[in-house]
Design a protein around this motif. Structure first.
Motif, PDB file in Angstrom:
ATOM      1  N   GLN A 107     -23.089  -7.658 -35.338  1.00 30.39           N
ATOM      2  CA  GLN A 107     -22.352  -6.976 -34.232  1.00 30.39           C
ATOM      3  C   GLN A 107     -20.758  -6.652 -34.500  1.00 30.39           C
ATOM      4  OE1 GLN A 107     -24.274  -6.030 -31.483  1.00 30.39           O
ATOM      5  NE2 GLN A 107     -25.945  -6.951 -32.632  1.00 30.39           N
ATOM      6  N   LEU A 108     -20.453  -5.583 -34.054  1.00 35.30           N
ATOM      7  CA  LEU A 108     -18.990  -5.444 -34.239  1.00 35.30           C
ATOM      8  C   LEU A 108     -18.197  -6.116 -32.951  1.00 35.30           C
ATOM      9  CD1 LEU A 108     -18.654  -1.559 -34.904  1.00 35.30           C
ATOM     10  CD2 LEU A 108     -18.743  -3.471 -36.437  1.00 35.30           C
ATOM     11  N   THR A 109     -17.478  -7.123 -33.274  1.00 31.67           N
ATOM     12  CA  THR A 109     -16.701  -8.094 -32.464  1.00 31.67           C
ATOM     13  C   THR A 109     -15.276  -8.276 -32.846  1.00 31.67           C
ATOM     14  OG1 THR A 109     -17.086 -10.033 -34.129  1.00 31.67           O
ATOM     15  CG2 THR A 109     -18.646  -9.539 -32.309  1.00 31.67           C
TER      16      THR A 109
ATOM     17  N   LYS B 274     -26.323   4.406 -35.326  1.00 31.54           N
ATOM     18  CA  LYS B 274     -25.943   3.394 -34.767  1.00 31.54           C
ATOM     19  C   LYS B 274     -24.520   2.700 -35.172  1.00 31.54           C
ATOM     20  CE  LYS B 274     -30.070   1.489 -33.020  1.00 31.54           C
ATOM     21  NZ  LYS B 274     -30.854   2.860 -32.933  1.00 31.54           N
ATOM     22  N   LEU B 275     -24.205   3.045 -36.267  1.00 30.54           N
ATOM     23  CA  LEU B 275     -22.650   2.642 -36.622  1.00 30.54           C
ATOM     24  C   LEU B 275     -21.992   3.369 -35.756  1.00 30.54           C
ATOM     25  CD1 LEU B 275     -20.757   0.957 -38.136  1.00 30.54           C
ATOM     26  CD2 LEU B 275     -21.064   2.656 -40.022  1.00 30.54           C
TER      27      LEU B 275
ATOM     28  N   LEU C  17     -28.828  -4.445 -38.294  1.00 38.99           N
ATOM     29  CA  LEU C  17     -28.833  -4.481 -36.862  1.00 38.99           C
ATOM     30  C   LEU C  17     -28.485  -5.918 -36.124  1.00 38.99           C
ATOM     31  CD1 LEU C  17     -32.264  -2.516 -36.164  1.00 38.99           C
ATOM     32  CD2 LEU C  17     -29.972  -1.657 -36.201  1.00 38.99           C
TER      33      LEU C  17
ATOM     34  N   GLU D 290     -22.397   4.845 -32.888  1.00 38.16           N
ATOM     35  CA  GLU D 290     -22.333   4.287 -31.494  1.00 38.16           C
ATOM     36  C   GLU D 290     -21.671   3.062 -31.330  1.00 38.16           C
ATOM     37  OE1 GLU D 290     -26.497   4.476 -30.481  1.00 38.16           O
ATOM     38  OE2 GLU D 290     -26.736   6.681 -30.324  1.00 38.16           O
ATOM     39  N   GLU D 291     -21.851   2.112 -32.238  1.00 41.55           N
ATOM     40  CA  GLU D 291     -21.559   0.686 -32.337  1.00 41.55           C
ATOM     41  C   GLU D 291     -19.809   0.856 -32.270  1.00 41.55           C
ATOM     42  OE1 GLU D 291     -23.072  -2.157 -34.670  1.00 41.55           O
ATOM     43  OE2 GLU D 291     -25.260  -1.650 -34.107  1.00 41.55           O
TER      44      GLU D 291
ATOM     45  N   LYS E  17     -20.326  -5.442 -41.430  1.00 39.81           N
ATOM     46  CA  LYS E  17     -21.549  -4.102 -40.910  1.00 39.81           C
ATOM     47  C   LYS E  17     -21.517  -3.066 -42.002  1.00 39.81           C
ATOM     48  CE  LYS E  17     -23.749  -2.615 -37.288  1.00 39.81           C
ATOM     49  NZ  LYS E  17     -24.962  -3.373 -36.770  1.00 39.81           N
TER      50      LYS E  17
ATOM     51  N   ALA F 237     -18.733   1.814 -29.160  1.00 39.77           N
ATOM     52  CA  ALA F 237     -18.636   0.925 -28.025  1.00 39.77           C
ATOM     53  C   ALA F 237     -18.322  -0.434 -28.446  1.00 39.77           C
ATOM     54  CB  ALA F 237     -20.246   0.738 -27.865  1.00 39.77           C
ATOM     55  N   SER F 238     -17.473  -0.295 -29.546  1.00 40.26           N
ATOM     56  CA  SER F 238     -17.016  -1.850 -29.978  1.00 40.26           C
ATOM     57  C   SER F 238     -15.802  -2.154 -29.122  1.00 40.26           C
ATOM     58  CB  SER F 238     -16.312  -1.596 -31.443  1.00 40.26           C
ATOM     59  OG  SER F 238     -15.368  -0.814 -31.555  1.00 40.26           O
TER      60      SER F 238
END
Length: 930
Positions: A796-798, A844-845, A793, A847-848, A808, A851-852
């Motif tokens: 963060q995807l950046t 979560k992956l 968690l 969604e992330e 990740k 939303a990345s």
């Protein structure tokens, strides 16, 4: 009137002749020897004495002459003349006695009687005149004339009252003239005459003598026997007779003795009276014969005579007197051996309680008793002396004889003052003969029935010595000796030997396991006053201690041993043993208190052993038991201190090995965790038992933890987990604790290490796996997965996305693997959580990704294409998330439901609202009738 035999008068006139020797009455002393039997003469017979006139005879005679001159009456003149003749006779007889003349002149008297007979031949009473004239001739010494006149009187006057006397006088005259046959005829006529009267006995007596002189002994014996029949009283006691009769009877006995001597002695007496008939006075005949022999110094004949009477008359009341005469004869003869034998016969025949004694009258017993006592005493001393001197070569037999006689004296005369002395001599004789039991009995009888006797203590002590000489190992004999010793000490406490004897008895009682009696005797001795010497008192204290110890009277035993130690020198070899006994007596008090549940009192006793006998062998046990009982009484400080000291003193002792464990237990009870842990460290280091080492190490870790020493606790747990792979369960608990401790110390890496080790341990546990290990493995794996989940968690995807997405994805893989491991354990509590988290991770992956951040500088088309690419990348993760949540939700259909399943339902509602987002609606219906 008394009669005087002519023979006596003749004998006196001639100067006298010898008589038969005077013999004593039965029981009197013997007279000196007399002349020979050839000189025997009959005993003189007394004449009745005329009454003494108040006036002199001559005066009366003168008076009568005056009367004669004055009277002319023939009848009166006859009477006066007769009276004058009688008075002249009497006066002449009296004068002859007073003047002591040999022959008085009776001529005038004779002339007077002759004139009267001549002048008055037919006168009444002429027999009296003849009688008086014959007497005058006899007294005047003219015996022949006297005999002729007596013969005339008998022939002419056969019925005369003087006929018997006339025959008697004739007999005496004939006897004096040695005309014994004629004398016998005369005496026989008197005896056969009915008018013999006062002349009967004398005639009978002289008849016997007449036969004896003719050597017609058989007839003489019969006549003398008849004489004795006439004279002897009913009780046959000569002394009861008048003097004259007594002398005649005695003379009969003497002459009978002479005749029986001629005929063979005592056997002849028995034979004669067997024929004639037994006479009560026969004992006097035997006595006379025995005395005759004694006077002739024929000692054996004398003794045989007396013995002959006894043999013929064993039950006679006189038998004992005759046995006494036998003894007297041998004494007079100087025959010592025969004297002893005779005394033995006396004692045998007339002993108290024998048949003779039982039949005897009390008067006879009174006569026998002193002689019996004398002879028994003399016999006893004779044989005792003989045995002591060694003469005869039969000492033992002589001692036994002496003992028998001493015993006979005691039984015969129990009230005699000499009985104690006799008992002592009896005991000595028995002992000398080797009859120790009988000797002991006699010694004790003397000592304890006559305790006031001066020799009583010696007798009592001699009994003890005799017990020793008996040398018996029989229990009864041993006990008898002990009783003898006890009696000596208690009856004669003032005897200086008493304390030592009592001590010996106490020791013997102890040796015989008679502990109660031994204790009583020893207690009596230690209380003795004045106090005995140490060499007597010390053994008494020891006996008292041993006996009381054996009786379980341990306090009394302790006091006794203390008393003994007070007397024992420091370097005495017995001191060490006595200290051991003292320690044991105190120790046993502790044991008794412990058995009664009085643990504190028990501990005090055990601790006293350490003080009273610090060097004793039992001290070690006492200290250990003192500690144990203090602990049982709740006195942990005292108990632990003793245990620690014990371990220090006796490091190699077997009991020491268990002290650590006991201390651990005690420290546990008192909450002294560090002390307990340190003891456990010691056990771990010293024990040879792997199981003990393992358990001690684990507990040490626990107690260090409880004591708040986390460093040492971690170190012990870690050592345990690394060292002891099995058993699995405690190892996993240790690793769990390590994980928790590291968590508390904020050391996650170390925590994670032990969580992972937990799971690995279960996985490799094989047959030791159980529900607990499974649970712990699932739990620890769950915690590890949660860590990965958190790390996941946190990423963060950046931009640039590929680099962050790579990290990740790596985190995702670790998290997924971790939760899949959790799910593999199949533990619901952790499986639903792991399933939910797996779905959540993928959700979560997805969604992330969507939303990345978009890359900068993309045009609209590129941006659209980029988003399409993201969706294509995100969609599989979302689908995977839905599948995982659905799998978790379907568990509800199996009856399982928890918050994690519920959250899966929520996630599904968000991900697939058309399918999982529906809500139940309540339908309200009216039941009212219109």
């Amino acid at each position: 009137m008394k009669l005087v035999p002519l023979s006596v008068l003749f004998t006196l006139a001639l100067g006298g002749c010898s008589y038969l020797p005077e013999l004593p009455l039965l029981g009197e002393a013997s007279a000196p020897p007399e002349p020979t039997l050839a000189d025997l003469q009959p005993l003189p017979v007394e004449v009745a004495e005329a009454p003494v006139p108040q006036r002199s005879l001559r005066e009366l005679e003168t008076a009568y002459r005056d009367v004669l001159a004055a009277t002319r009456d023939p009848a009166v003149q006859l009477k006066v003349r007769r009276r004058l003749a009688d008075l002249d006779m009497m006066a002449t007889e009296s004068e002859s006695l007073d003047e002591s003349t040999d022959t008085a002149d009776y001529g005038d008297v004779i002339a007077s009687y002759q004139a009267l007979l001549h002048e008055y031949p037919e006168v009444a009473g002429s027999d009296q005149l003849l009688y008086q004239m014959a007497r005058a001739h006899d007294l005047g010494g003219r015996g022949d004339e006297a005999v002729a006149l007596m013969t005339q009187l008998s022939q002419q006057h056969p019925d005369s009252e003087h006929r018997a006397e006339a025959e008697f006088r004739k007999g005496e005259a004939y006897f004096s003239a040695a005309r014994y046959a004629a004398a016998a005829d005369s005496y026989q006529r008197v005896v056969r005459s009915e008018s013999g009267g006062e002349y009967y006995t004398n005639s009978l007596y002289m008849l016997g003598w007449s036969y004896f002189k003719q050597e017609r002994n058989e007839q003489a014996i019969e006549v003398f026997t008849t004489t004795l029949d006439t004279l002897m009283p009913a009780d046959n006691r000569l002394e009861a007779l008048a003097r004259g009769d007594r002398e005649i009877a005695s003379d009969c006995l003497r002459v009978l003795a002479v005749m029986f001597d001629y005929r063979g002695g005592s056997d002849a007496i028995a034979a004669t009276y067997a024929a004639l008939g037994e006479r009560g006075y026969q004992p006097l005949i035997y006595a006379a014969l025995g005395e005759l022999y004694l006077q002739q110094e024929r000692y054996q004949d004398s003794a045989r005579t007396y013995a002959g009477f006894i043999a013929a008359n064993p039950t006679s009341p006189m038998a004992h007197n005759f046995q006494g005469k036998v003894i007297a004869v041998y004494q007079a003869a100087g025959f010592p051996q025969q004297v002893i034998e005779a005394k033995r016969d006396y004692v045998t025949a007339y002993s108290v309680a024998g048949p003779y004694w039982m039949a005897a009258e009390e008067s006879a017993r009174d006569n026998i008793r002193p002689l019996l006592a004398q002879y028994i005493d003399e016999l006893a001393r004779h044989y005792h002396s003989l045995a002591q001197s060694g003469e005869g070569g039969e000492s033992r037999q002589q001692y036994l004889l002496a003992a028998d006689y001493y015993g006979l004296y005691v039984s015969s005369f129990p009230d005699d003052a000499r009985v104690p002395d006799m008992l002592f001599l009896l005991a000595e004789s028995r002992e000398a003969a080797g009859e120790y039991r009988l000797a002991i009995s006699a010694y004790q009888e003397m000592a304890y029935l006559y305790a006031e006797h001066p020799q009583a203590p010696e007798a009592a002590y001699a009994a003890i010595i005799a017990h020793g000489n008996l040398a018996s190992t029989l229990p009864d004999d041993q006990l008898a000796m002990i009783d003898s010793q006890l009696s000596f000490a208690r009856v004669f406490p003032r005897d200086p030997r008493a304390p030592k004897v009592l001590g010996s008895a106490a020791t013997a009682l102890l040796d015989s396991a008679l502990n109660e009696r031994a204790a009583l005797a020893a207690a009596e001795l230690v209380a003795w006053q004045p106090a005995p010497a140490a060499d007597v008192l010390l053994p008494a204290w020891l006996v008292l201690g041993h006996a009381e110890f054996a009786r379980s009277h341990y306090l009394s035993a302790e006091n006794a041993y203390q008393g003994a130690l007070a007397l024992l020198p420091e370097h005495d070899a017995r001191r060490e043993e006595t200290l051991e006994n003292l320690a044991a007596s105190i120790y046993r008090q502790g044991e008794m208190a412990a058995a009664a549940g009085e643990h504190e009192q028990a501990a005090i006793h055990f601790a006293r052993v350490m003080d009273a006998a610090p060097t004793s062998g039992i001290r070690l046990n006492a200290q250990y038991d003192a500690a144990s009982n203090y602990l049982l009484a709740g006195e942990y400080v005292k108990g632990n201190a003793l245990l620690v000291d014990f371990r220090r003193r006796y490091p190699e002792h077997a009991l020491t090995a268990g002290i650590g464990a006991r201390l651990v237990e005690n420290y546990e009870l008192t909450g002294q965790w560090r002390n307990a842990a340190e003891e456990l460290d010691g056990i771990t280091a010293t024990s040879d038992d792997a199981a003990v080492q393992r358990e001690a190490l684990y507990l040490a870790a626990d107690y260090y933890q409880r004591a708040g020493n986390e460093d040492l606790a971690i170190e012990r747990y870690r050592h345990y987990a690394h060292t002891w792979k099995t058993p699995l369960a405690p190892r996993m608990e240790a690793m769990l604790i390590l994980a928790d401790l590291y968590a508390q110390r904020a050391e996650p890496r170390k925590r994670d290490y032990w969580l992972n080790a937990l799971a690995d341990a279960h996985d490799t546990g094989g047959e030791e796996q159980d529900e607990r290990s499974l649970y712990l493995a699932a739990s620890s794996s769950s915690e590890l997965a949660d860590g990965y989940y958190t790390q996941y968690l946190d990423i963060q995807l950046t931009d640039p996305l590929p680099q962050s997405l790579r990290r990740k994805r790596q985190a995702l893989d670790l998290t997924v693997n971790a939760y899949e491991r959790v799910n593999a354990y199949g533990v619901q509590a952790f499986g639903t959580r792991a399933t939910y988290r797996l779905g959540d991770v993928y959700q979560k992956l997805s969604e992330e990704l969507l939303a990345s951040p978009r890359p900068v500088g993309l045009d609209a088309l590129a941006l659209e294409q980029y988003e399409i690419l993201l969706e294509e990348q995100a969609w599989p993760f979302e689908e995977k998330a839905v599948a995982i949540h659905e799998a978790n939700a379907r568990r509800a259909w199996d009856g399982l439901f928890d918050p994690w399943i519920d959250q899966s339902f929520t996630a599904l509602a968000e991900l697939m609202p058309a399918r999982w987002g529906k809500r139940e609606q309540a339908l309200t219906m009216s039941g009212e009738i219109r």
